[in-house]
Design an enzyme around this catalytic site. Structure first.
Site, PDB file in Angstrom:
ATOM      1  CG  ASN A 197      -2.046   1.055   1.055  1.00  0.00           C
ATOM      2  OD1 ASN A 197      -2.273   1.603  -0.017  1.00  0.00           O
ATOM      3  ND2 ASN A 197      -2.731   1.348   2.151  1.00  0.00           N
TER       4      ASN A 197
ATOM      5  CD  GLU B 213      -2.519  -0.567  -3.167  1.00  0.00           C
ATOM      6  OE1 GLU B 213      -3.250   0.420  -3.294  1.00  0.00           O
ATOM      7  OE2 GLU B 213      -2.818  -1.558  -2.471  1.00  0.00           O
TER       8      GLU B 213
ATOM      9  CG  ASP C 109      -4.543  -7.569  -2.827  1.00  0.00           C
ATOM     10  OD1 ASP C 109      -5.532  -8.323  -2.750  1.00  0.00           O
ATOM     11  OD2 ASP C 109      -4.586  -6.346  -2.601  1.00  0.00           O
TER      12      ASP C 109
ATOM     13  CG  ASN D  98      -8.276  -6.679  -4.284  1.00  0.00           C
ATOM     14  OD1 ASN D  98      -8.608  -6.310  -3.164  1.00  0.00           O
ATOM     15  ND2 ASN D  98      -7.394  -6.034  -5.029  1.00  0.00           N
TER      16      ASN D  98
ATOM     17  CG  HIS E 153      -2.819  -5.910   2.145  1.00  0.00           C
ATOM     18  ND1 HIS E 153      -3.531  -6.873   1.463  1.00  0.00           N
ATOM     19  CD2 HIS E 153      -3.284  -4.716   1.681  1.00  0.00           C
ATOM     20  CE1 HIS E 153      -4.384  -6.298   0.635  1.00  0.00           C
ATOM     21  NE2 HIS E 153      -4.249  -4.989   0.742  1.00  0.00           N
TER      22      HIS E 153
END
Length: 260
Positions: A9, A35, A148, A150, A246
């Site tokens: 992130n 990310e 990830d 999602n 995360h």
């Protein structure tokens, strides 16, 4: 073989929170990051090129958005940026390191939670990815796709499953797609190869007290080709420090990375 995956992130933000100091202590063979939210030109500081690793980045064209990375202790024979699907490749969502017949992939599937158009992008990406993974399997490759995704697969992968059945990430269509990947194509959820405690998650909303109350989702995975079933030695989610929304997922395998 030890592999760590983490959605940072924002890799620069995660660096300020100590993720690179933690990684230096882990001795991973491969680190898969999602990310990154940065262009390579913004990552000139040596901290983003850890000693002892060959570092590869695949940026999104849009600045400050998406992006994936791979840190490899052993130099790969080949590194492939992009899955061959321009709509997602322009967002920097797929990076593959190849060692002989082994592929380790850092994958960041889109979220569809912001608006319906993004959910459609997610579905198109899923439609492209499934036959690609089938092809990798049929080529005889040993495949580890980390990242990830999602999507929380089953009720035990999300704390508030009743309240999220109409939300992106836990939609019936998304979960059925993972059913197809696992049940029909033989791919393996590495974390579930071993018995786990209840309420093991990898992502928590920044809203409310989700982290404190462990109201989480398990949306970060190591997913294995059928050839690697039975190789998982241990799996753990690291929660002692918080580097992003995360948590890192670390899995060790009874498998040697092929050397040149």
């Amino acid at each position: 073989m030890k592999i760590i995956t983490i959605n940072a992130n924002g890799i620069r933000a995660a660096a300020r929170k100590g993720v690179f100091e933690w990684l230096a202590e882990q001795g991973a063979d491969v680190v898969c990051i999602q990310e990154t939210k940065a262009q390579v030109a913004q990552l000139s500081d040596p901290i983003f090129h850890p000693e002892g690793y060959h570092c590869y980045y695949h940026d999104a064209e849009k600045k400050g958005y998406s992006g994936v990375a791979l840190y490899c202790r052993h130099k790969p024979d080949e590194v492939i940026a992009g899955m061959g699907f321009e709509e997602l490749d322009s967002e920097g969502r797929y990076l593959e390191a190849r060692y002989d017949k082994l592929s380790v992939i850092s994958l960041y599937l889109p979220s569809g939670s912001s608006k319906e158009e993004r959910q459609e992008v997610k579905y198109r990406g899923m439609d492209f990815l499934l036959p690609k993974l089938k092809a990798l399997r049929d080529e005889g490759r040993d495949v580890v796709i980390c990242g990830d995704w999602n999507i929380a697969h089953k009720k035990e992968d999300i704390k508030n499953w009743r309240g999220n059945q109409k939300n992106s990430g836990f939609l019936p269509e998304e979960r059925a797609w993972l059913d197809t990947l696992f049940d029909d194509e033989g791919y393996v959820d590495a974390f579930r190869e071993l018995e786990q405690e209840e309420h093991e998650y990898t992502w928590w909303s920044n809203r409310g007290q989700a982290w404190a109350n462990n109201t989480g989702w398990r949306i970060d995975y190591h997913i294995l080709s059928p050839s690697l079933k039975g190789t998982v030695l241990n799996a753990s989610v690291y929660r002692e420090s918080r580097f992003s929304d995360h948590a890192p997922l670390t899995i060790e395998y009874d498998y040697e990375i092929p050397k040149l």
